[in-house]
Structures are given as C-alpha cells and as structure tokens.
Design a protein around this motif. Structure first.
Motif, PDB file in Angstrom:
ATOM      1  N   LEU A  12       0.830  -1.149   0.090  1.00  0.00           N
ATOM      2  CA  LEU A  12       0.031  -0.017  -0.084  1.00  0.00           C
ATOM      3  C   LEU A  12       0.836   1.300   0.108  1.00  0.00           C
ATOM      4  CD1 LEU A  12      -3.067  -1.042   2.405  1.00  0.00           C
ATOM      5  CD2 LEU A  12      -2.652  -1.122  -0.125  1.00  0.00           C
ATOM      6  N   ALA A  13       2.181   1.366   0.541  1.00  0.00           N
ATOM      7  CA  ALA A  13       3.019   2.324   0.613  1.00  0.00           C
ATOM      8  C   ALA A  13       3.417   2.639  -0.608  1.00  0.00           C
ATOM      9  CB  ALA A  13       4.250   2.017   1.465  1.00  0.00           C
ATOM     10  N   ALA A  14       3.527   1.699  -1.882  1.00  0.00           N
ATOM     11  CA  ALA A  14       3.797   1.805  -3.192  1.00  0.00           C
ATOM     12  C   ALA A  14       2.575   2.480  -4.018  1.00  0.00           C
ATOM     13  CB  ALA A  14       4.133   0.731  -3.743  1.00  0.00           C
ATOM     14  N   TRP A  15       1.514   1.838  -3.297  1.00  0.00           N
ATOM     15  CA  TRP A  15       0.174   2.497  -4.268  1.00  0.00           C
ATOM     16  C   TRP A  15      -0.269   3.943  -3.622  1.00  0.00           C
ATOM     17  CZ3 TRP A  15      -3.122   0.901  -7.673  1.00  0.00           C
ATOM     18  CH2 TRP A  15      -2.950  -0.153  -8.331  1.00  0.00           C
ATOM     19  N   ASN A  16       0.367   4.307  -2.267  1.00  0.00           N
ATOM     20  CA  ASN A  16       0.040   5.613  -1.918  1.00  0.00           C
ATOM     21  C   ASN A  16       1.121   6.834  -2.317  1.00  0.00           C
ATOM     22  OD1 ASN A  16      -2.399   5.239  -0.563  1.00  0.00           O
ATOM     23  ND2 ASN A  16      -1.274   4.434   1.232  1.00  0.00           N
ATOM     24  N   GLU A  17       2.097   6.391  -2.834  1.00  0.00           N
ATOM     25  CA  GLU A  17       3.307   7.156  -3.236  1.00  0.00           C
ATOM     26  C   GLU A  17       3.005   8.002  -4.573  1.00  0.00           C
ATOM     27  OE1 GLU A  17       5.814   9.477  -2.948  1.00  0.00           O
ATOM     28  OE2 GLU A  17       6.352   7.902  -1.522  1.00  0.00           O
ATOM     29  N   PRO A  20       6.479  10.553  -8.586  1.00  0.00           N
ATOM     30  CA  PRO A  20       6.886   9.212  -9.614  1.00  0.00           C
ATOM     31  C   PRO A  20       8.344   8.535  -9.247  1.00  0.00           C
ATOM     32  CG  PRO A  20       5.946  11.147 -10.733  1.00  0.00           C
ATOM     33  CD  PRO A  20       6.225  11.712  -9.058  1.00  0.00           C
ATOM     34  N   ALA A  21       9.159   9.274  -8.998  1.00  0.00           N
ATOM     35  CA  ALA A  21      10.639   8.724  -8.786  1.00  0.00           C
ATOM     36  C   ALA A  21      10.564   7.949  -7.604  1.00  0.00           C
ATOM     37  CB  ALA A  21      11.495   9.734  -8.714  1.00  0.00           C
ATOM     38  N   ALA A  22       9.839   8.500  -6.283  1.00  0.00           N
ATOM     39  CA  ALA A  22       9.881   7.632  -5.340  1.00  0.00           C
ATOM     40  C   ALA A  22       8.939   6.163  -5.369  1.00  0.00           C
ATOM     41  CB  ALA A  22       9.454   8.371  -3.838  1.00  0.00           C
ATOM     42  N   ARG A  23       8.159   6.578  -6.145  1.00  0.00           N
ATOM     43  CA  ARG A  23       7.001   5.529  -6.379  1.00  0.00           C
ATOM     44  C   ARG A  23       7.608   4.479  -7.188  1.00  0.00           C
ATOM     45  NH1 ARG A  23       2.829   7.632  -8.611  1.00  0.00           N
ATOM     46  NH2 ARG A  23       3.567   7.486 -10.852  1.00  0.00           N
ATOM     47  N   ARG A  24       8.640   4.570  -8.419  1.00  0.00           N
ATOM     48  CA  ARG A  24       9.138   3.648  -9.137  1.00  0.00           C
ATOM     49  C   ARG A  24      10.176   2.858  -8.059  1.00  0.00           C
ATOM     50  NH1 ARG A  24       8.938   7.565 -12.894  1.00  0.00           N
ATOM     51  NH2 ARG A  24      10.698   8.622 -12.373  1.00  0.00           N
ATOM     52  N   ALA A  25      10.990   3.618  -6.962  1.00  0.00           N
ATOM     53  CA  ALA A  25      11.698   3.010  -6.328  1.00  0.00           C
ATOM     54  C   ALA A  25      11.137   1.839  -5.198  1.00  0.00           C
ATOM     55  CB  ALA A  25      12.439   4.059  -5.636  1.00  0.00           C
ATOM     56  N   LEU A  26       9.827   2.404  -4.791  1.00  0.00           N
ATOM     57  CA  LEU A  26       9.082   1.424  -4.083  1.00  0.00           C
ATOM     58  C   LEU A  26       8.683   0.210  -5.005  1.00  0.00           C
ATOM     59  CD1 LEU A  26       6.989   4.228  -1.691  1.00  0.00           C
ATOM     60  CD2 LEU A  26       8.870   2.087  -1.126  1.00  0.00           C
ATOM     61  N   ALA A 104      10.870 -16.077  -4.875  1.00  0.00           N
ATOM     62  CA  ALA A 104      11.687 -16.638  -3.731  1.00  0.00           C
ATOM     63  C   ALA A 104      12.659 -15.601  -3.331  1.00  0.00           C
ATOM     64  CB  ALA A 104      12.776 -17.468  -4.508  1.00  0.00           C
ATOM     65  N   ASP A 105      12.540 -14.354  -3.640  1.00  0.00           N
ATOM     66  CA  ASP A 105      13.338 -13.078  -3.213  1.00  0.00           C
ATOM     67  C   ASP A 105      12.263 -12.255  -2.121  1.00  0.00           C
ATOM     68  OD1 ASP A 105      15.628 -13.698  -4.215  1.00  0.00           O
ATOM     69  OD2 ASP A 105      14.951 -12.484  -6.184  1.00  0.00           O
ATOM     70  N   GLY A 106      11.025 -12.829  -1.928  1.00  0.00           N
ATOM     71  CA  GLY A 106      10.130 -12.077  -1.073  1.00  0.00           C
ATOM     72  C   GLY A 106       9.236 -11.030  -1.856  1.00  0.00           C
ATOM     73  N   ARG A 107       9.490 -10.663  -2.926  1.00  0.00           N
ATOM     74  CA  ARG A 107       8.895  -9.656  -3.806  1.00  0.00           C
ATOM     75  C   ARG A 107       7.777 -10.167  -4.177  1.00  0.00           C
ATOM     76  NH1 ARG A 107      14.373  -8.458  -5.696  1.00  0.00           N
ATOM     77  NH2 ARG A 107      14.938  -6.164  -4.966  1.00  0.00           N
ATOM     78  N   ILE A 108       6.609  -9.284  -4.512  1.00  0.00           N
ATOM     79  CA  ILE A 108       5.398  -9.614  -5.094  1.00  0.00           C
ATOM     80  C   ILE A 108       5.302 -10.040  -6.805  1.00  0.00           C
ATOM     81  CG2 ILE A 108       2.959  -8.886  -5.393  1.00  0.00           C
ATOM     82  CD1 ILE A 108       3.291  -7.286  -2.885  1.00  0.00           C
TER      83      ILE A 108
END
Length: 122
Positions: A12-17, A20-26, A104-108
């Motif tokens: 949700l932090a990614a969806w709330n950012e 644009p640059a900060a969101r891409r990083a998330l 396997a890396d814990g990413r969605i």
C-alpha cells in the motif's frame, strides 16, 4: 520465502506514493520485475505497467489514500488483505481485497485484486 502481513503495508505504501521517482523505487523494492496485476479494471504485467496503473489510479482519485481495513493474513508465499481507498480521515468510497503471491526473494510476483465497492461512474 514466506510472506508476512507487513508486506501488505509495503504494498500500500507503493500505491500511496505520489512522487513518480519515489514510487518507481518502491515498486522496484516491493514487486518482482515480471509482476502481474489483475483486478476488474486492469490486467498488466511488469513493473513499468504496474507503475503506470498506480499513476492512473492517482489521476482517477486525486488525494485519496489506501489504508488497510484490518489485519493482513499471510501464509507460505501469499498474503491477503482488504483495503479502503478514500480521503484521509473520511469514509472510503472504494473498498477492495487483494491476494499477493511472492517470489523466492520475497517480492510480489502476482496480485489478484477484487473490488468490493466502487462508486458509480468509476
């Protein structure tokens, strides 16, 4: 890797950012490169497409924020949770539920989304 309830908060932090640059990083931190996202209004693959989908939601609902509607439930490589989307401190006109599956890396790597309540015309 086992998914944990805090993954829903990072999602949700990614969806709330809104930056644009900060969101891409998330998006890069939280989602696998080949992530797929499917809900009744979108079916996209890859981080760039997901980022564009998030930006489109911000355009559709300016100033709205996502928040968890209760605790997330996680086991094995999946987490499910219900969220609200609306103005901060007000009743949310949009409610949905998502199931996310991690790699396997814990990413969605996969998100299956459902819209439980959507305002008319959205």
């Amino acid at each position: 890797m086992t998914a944990t309830p805090d993954l829903a908060e990072r999602y949700l932090a990614a969806w709330n950012e809104t930056d644009p640059a900060a969101r891409r990083a998330l998006v890069e931190q939280v989602f696998a490169e080949d992530v797929t996202y499917t809900d009744p209004m979108a079916d996209v693959a890859g981080r760039a497409a997901l980022d564009a989908t998030i930006a489109a939601v911000h355009g559709m609902f300016p100033g709205f924020v996502f928040r968890l509607a209760g605790p997330a439930d996680a086991h094995h490589d999946q987490v499910r949770f219900t969220w609200h989307l609306g103005p901060e401190g007000a009743e949310a006109p949009v409610i949905g539920s998502d199931v996310a599956v991690t790699d396997a890396d814990g990413r969605i790597r996969t998100v299956l989304g459902f819209l439980d309540r959507v305002p008319a015309g959205a």
